[in-house]
Design a protein around this motif. Structure first.
Motif, PDB file in Angstrom:
ATOM      1  N   GLY A  60       0.821  -1.314  -0.304  1.00  0.00           N
ATOM      2  CA  GLY A  60      -0.071  -0.298  -0.231  1.00  0.00           C
ATOM      3  C   GLY A  60       0.797   1.396  -0.229  1.00  0.00           C
ATOM      4  O   GLY A  60       0.606   2.232   0.556  1.00  0.00           O
ATOM      5  N   ALA A  61       1.795   1.316  -0.627  1.00  0.00           N
ATOM      6  CA  ALA A  61       2.945   2.216  -0.448  1.00  0.00           C
ATOM      7  C   ALA A  61       2.249   3.353  -1.674  1.00  0.00           C
ATOM      8  O   ALA A  61       2.133   3.016  -2.892  1.00  0.00           O
ATOM      9  CB  ALA A  61       4.187   2.507  -1.085  1.00  0.00           C
ATOM     10  N   LYS A  62       1.739   4.627  -0.886  1.00  0.00           N
ATOM     11  CA  LYS A  62       1.090   5.120  -2.146  1.00  0.00           C
ATOM     12  C   LYS A  62       1.945   6.480  -3.033  1.00  0.00           C
ATOM     13  O   LYS A  62       2.347   7.141  -1.823  1.00  0.00           O
ATOM     14  CB  LYS A  62      -0.652   6.333  -1.871  1.00  0.00           C
ATOM     15  N   LEU A  63       2.515   5.967  -3.694  1.00  0.00           N
ATOM     16  CA  LEU A  63       3.972   7.156  -4.029  1.00  0.00           C
ATOM     17  C   LEU A  63       2.722   8.579  -5.029  1.00  0.00           C
ATOM     18  O   LEU A  63       2.127   7.875  -5.696  1.00  0.00           O
ATOM     19  CB  LEU A  63       3.900   6.343  -4.955  1.00  0.00           C
ATOM     20  N   GLU A  64       4.106   9.525  -5.162  1.00  0.00           N
ATOM     21  CA  GLU A  64       3.463  10.500  -5.986  1.00  0.00           C
ATOM     22  C   GLU A  64       3.547  10.203  -6.918  1.00  0.00           C
ATOM     23  O   GLU A  64       4.971  10.429  -7.574  1.00  0.00           O
ATOM     24  CB  GLU A  64       3.885  11.675  -4.489  1.00  0.00           C
ATOM     25  N   VAL A  65       2.772   9.865  -8.425  1.00  0.00           N
ATOM     26  CA  VAL A  65       3.562  10.179  -9.291  1.00  0.00           C
ATOM     27  C   VAL A  65       3.465  11.742 -10.495  1.00  0.00           C
ATOM     28  O   VAL A  65       2.224  11.596 -10.207  1.00  0.00           O
ATOM     29  CB  VAL A  65       3.151   9.208 -10.127  1.00  0.00           C
ATOM     30  N   PRO A  66       4.421  12.434 -10.458  1.00  0.00           N
ATOM     31  CA  PRO A  66       4.427  13.217 -11.318  1.00  0.00           C
ATOM     32  C   PRO A  66       4.199  13.409 -12.564  1.00  0.00           C
ATOM     33  O   PRO A  66       4.276  12.388 -13.313  1.00  0.00           O
ATOM     34  CB  PRO A  66       5.662  13.609 -11.640  1.00  0.00           C
ATOM     35  N   LEU A  67       3.405  14.422 -13.310  1.00  0.00           N
ATOM     36  CA  LEU A  67       3.036  14.266 -14.703  1.00  0.00           C
ATOM     37  C   LEU A  67       4.255  14.085 -16.054  1.00  0.00           C
ATOM     38  O   LEU A  67       5.453  14.573 -14.953  1.00  0.00           O
ATOM     39  CB  LEU A  67       1.780  15.663 -14.638  1.00  0.00           C
ATOM     40  N   THR A  68       3.762  13.494 -17.149  1.00  0.00           N
ATOM     41  CA  THR A  68       4.639  13.963 -17.764  1.00  0.00           C
ATOM     42  C   THR A  68       4.336  14.753 -18.930  1.00  0.00           C
ATOM     43  O   THR A  68       3.105  14.738 -19.291  1.00  0.00           O
ATOM     44  CB  THR A  68       4.763  12.651 -17.988  1.00  0.00           C
ATOM     45  N   LEU A  69       4.969  14.615 -19.910  1.00  0.00           N
ATOM     46  CA  LEU A  69       4.773  15.515 -20.944  1.00  0.00           C
ATOM     47  C   LEU A  69       5.654  15.442 -21.728  1.00  0.00           C
ATOM     48  O   LEU A  69       7.146  15.050 -21.462  1.00  0.00           O
ATOM     49  CB  LEU A  69       4.697  17.240 -20.931  1.00  0.00           C
ATOM     50  N   PRO A  70       5.512  15.520 -23.419  1.00  0.00           N
ATOM     51  CA  PRO A  70       6.234  15.576 -24.590  1.00  0.00           C
ATOM     52  C   PRO A  70       7.477  16.360 -24.650  1.00  0.00           C
ATOM     53  O   PRO A  70       7.237  17.731 -24.276  1.00  0.00           O
ATOM     54  CB  PRO A  70       5.544  15.293 -26.229  1.00  0.00           C
ATOM     55  N   ALA A  71       8.484  15.974 -24.584  1.00  0.00           N
ATOM     56  CA  ALA A  71       9.493  16.883 -24.792  1.00  0.00           C
ATOM     57  C   ALA A  71      10.023  18.613 -26.222  1.00  0.00           C
ATOM     58  O   ALA A  71      10.117  19.368 -25.303  1.00  0.00           O
ATOM     59  CB  ALA A  71      11.072  16.611 -24.838  1.00  0.00           C
ATOM     60  N   ASN A  72       8.852  18.101 -26.576  1.00  0.00           N
ATOM     61  CA  ASN A  72       8.197  18.430 -27.731  1.00  0.00           C
ATOM     62  C   ASN A  72       7.494  19.657 -27.262  1.00  0.00           C
ATOM     63  O   ASN A  72       7.424  20.575 -28.365  1.00  0.00           O
ATOM     64  CB  ASN A  72       8.176  18.612 -29.333  1.00  0.00           C
ATOM     65  N   THR A  73       7.078  19.847 -26.454  1.00  0.00           N
ATOM     66  CA  THR A  73       5.986  20.972 -25.867  1.00  0.00           C
ATOM     67  C   THR A  73       6.984  21.505 -25.402  1.00  0.00           C
ATOM     68  O   THR A  73       6.013  23.422 -24.873  1.00  0.00           O
ATOM     69  CB  THR A  73       4.723  20.636 -25.125  1.00  0.00           C
ATOM     70  N   LEU A  74       8.505  21.573 -24.583  1.00  0.00           N
ATOM     71  CA  LEU A  74       9.096  22.837 -23.630  1.00  0.00           C
ATOM     72  C   LEU A  74       9.128  24.208 -24.270  1.00  0.00           C
ATOM     73  O   LEU A  74       9.910  24.061 -25.542  1.00  0.00           O
ATOM     74  CB  LEU A  74       9.711  22.104 -23.396  1.00  0.00           C
ATOM     75  N   LEU A  75       9.027  25.161 -23.924  1.00  0.00           N
ATOM     76  CA  LEU A  75       9.780  26.256 -24.694  1.00  0.00           C
ATOM     77  C   LEU A  75      10.530  26.677 -23.582  1.00  0.00           C
ATOM     78  O   LEU A  75      10.679  27.611 -22.198  1.00  0.00           O
ATOM     79  CB  LEU A  75       8.626  27.436 -24.683  1.00  0.00           C
ATOM     80  N   PHE A  76      11.953  27.544 -24.265  1.00  0.00           N
ATOM     81  CA  PHE A  76      12.798  27.618 -22.879  1.00  0.00           C
ATOM     82  C   PHE A  76      13.587  29.281 -22.984  1.00  0.00           C
ATOM     83  O   PHE A  76      13.721  28.917 -24.282  1.00  0.00           O
ATOM     84  CB  PHE A  76      14.810  26.644 -23.425  1.00  0.00           C
ATOM     85  N   ARG A  77      13.185  29.791 -22.540  1.00  0.00           N
ATOM     86  CA  ARG A  77      13.267  31.202 -22.671  1.00  0.00           C
ATOM     87  C   ARG A  77      14.046  32.002 -21.020  1.00  0.00           C
ATOM     88  O   ARG A  77      14.539  31.300 -20.430  1.00  0.00           O
ATOM     89  CB  ARG A  77      12.051  31.798 -22.679  1.00  0.00           C
ATOM     90  N   ALA A  78      13.825  33.264 -20.971  1.00  0.00           N
ATOM     91  CA  ALA A  78      15.078  33.460 -20.411  1.00  0.00           C
ATOM     92  C   ALA A  78      14.125  33.492 -18.682  1.00  0.00           C
ATOM     93  O   ALA A  78      14.388  32.742 -18.198  1.00  0.00           O
ATOM     94  CB  ALA A  78      14.844  35.270 -20.163  1.00  0.00           C
ATOM     95  N   ASP A  79      12.599  33.624 -18.762  1.00  0.00           N
ATOM     96  CA  ASP A  79      12.301  32.904 -17.805  1.00  0.00           C
ATOM     97  C   ASP A  79      12.161  31.588 -17.152  1.00  0.00           C
ATOM     98  O   ASP A  79      11.169  31.385 -15.898  1.00  0.00           O
ATOM     99  CB  ASP A  79      11.075  33.599 -17.303  1.00  0.00           C
TER     100      ASP A  79
END
Length: 360
Positions: free
Chosen positions: A278-297
């Motif tokens: 019953g170890a309930k782990l918090e599984v993070p969300l995932t997205l395809p790598a081609n959805t990311l924008l890398f900007r100054a912020d």
């Protein structure tokens, strides 16, 4: 004629409005979207573990001498108070005899001092001696009484030390090590242990839980323990306690479990694997790598809101799996995230979602 003209104008206006709306819609950039999905969670939390005895104590000598006899060896099952070995300590026996003789001498001197003090008190009442002389005899009596108590303490100490020539078991258990034999010189308080005693009817199992999984393990939680040398066997275990703090060296949480070993099937010191129930782990969300924008912020994604309006959101990244990236914060499972967003995408822009291209 007026009616005929009006009948021709109205359809043309509707047609023009429809064309204008279609033109505006076609002018909006068309984008494909995807919704964040949970990462893959392990079916069970299996970690390496170390099995230790419930109690484990080295047995040292408290008396110096030669080992006269030993009654146990490795693997011997003993009970609390059972004799393990005897130490021959003749010097200690002679010291005890001398102390007892000194006690008899001190008690005789005390008896004489008591009689003398009583007689001088009688002479003081008849004024045959001075008060100073009577006080001296009384003080001598008290001094002799104190000497008797001091010698008695010495006798008790030596008697206790002599009792330590009989090495006994402090609890029920099994002898797991013997580091001495008959005739060996034993030094009291030495660094060399005579025996090692372990209690194995119950076992302690120690697991170091990684920081990412530490919150999933709590006291009272059940677990299943397996041993590689015993395939197919599963031993139930219970989490007893945790250290309550992460180790600075390994970033792990030391966790202790309890396992019943009444049949003696499990050997203390063995390596094991523990799977937490019953170890309930918090599984993070995932997205395809081609959805990311890398900007100054920092890294951002474009989210399509109701009505086709774009909202740029900053995200916090987790592990990078190549084509897929963990998203620790910034999006929800209901968001529609733009795939392959153009570098010119700005916050508040209007887009049209290609429904047929939406990733499931």
């Amino acid at each position: 004629m007026l009616v005929g003209a009006a009948a021709g104008i109205v359809p043309r206006r509707h047609q023009q409005a429809a064309v204008r709306a279609e033109t505006l819609e076609l002018a909006l950039p068309t984008v494909a979207v995807v919704v964040p999905s949970p990462g893959k969670a392990a079916s069970s939390l299996a970690l390496p573990a170390e099995i230790r005895p419930w109690l484990d104590a080295p047995i040292y000598a408290r008396a110096s001498g030669y080992l006269k006899r030993r009654w146990v060896d490795i693997g011997t099952t003993v009970t609390n108070g059972q004799l393990l070995a005897e130490i021959d300590a003749p010097e200690l026996e002679r010291d005890l005899e001398r102390a007892r003789a000194e006690l008899a001498q001190a008690e005789a001197a005390l008896a004489l001092a008591k009689t003398t003090a009583e007689r001088w008190n009688e002479l003081l009442r008849s004024k045959h001696v001075s008060a100073q002389e009577a006080a001296e005899k009384q003080a001598d009596y008290q001094l002799k009484a104190a000497s008797v108590e001091a010698v008695k303490a010495t006798v008790r100490r030596l008697a206790d030390l002599l009792a330590f020539t009989h090495v006994t078991a402090p609890f029920d258990g099994v002898i797991t090590a013997r580091n001495t034999d008959v005739g060996e010189l034993i030094a009291a308080g030495g660094e060399k242990e005579l025996f090692r005693l372990a209690q194995t009817r119950q076992l302690r199992v120690y697991v170091r839980v990684p920081q990412s999984l530490a919150r999933a393990v709590v006291p009272g939680q059940t677990a299943q323990m397996t041993i590689p040398e015993m395939p197919g066997r599963v031993f139930p275990a219970t989490v007893v306690r945790t250290s309550g703090a992460m180790s600075a060296d390994s970033r792990t949480l030391l966790t202790e479990l309890e396992v019943d070993n009444e049949k003696g099937e499990i050997l203390a010191g063995s390596f094991a694997q523990v799977s937490f129930d019953g170890a309930k782990l918090e599984v993070p969300l995932t997205l395809p790598a081609n959805t990311l924008l890398f900007r100054a912020d920092g890294p951002q994604v474009g989210v399509v809101l109701a009505g086709g309006k774009v909202a740029l959101r900053s995200v916090r990244l987790g592990r990078d799996f190549g084509s897929v990236v963990e998203i620790l914060a910034g999006v929800t499972p209901a968001d529609r995230v733009i795939l392959n967003p153009p570098d010119s995408l700005i916050d508040g822009a209007m887009v049209r979602v290609a429904e047929a291209a939406m990733a499931e």
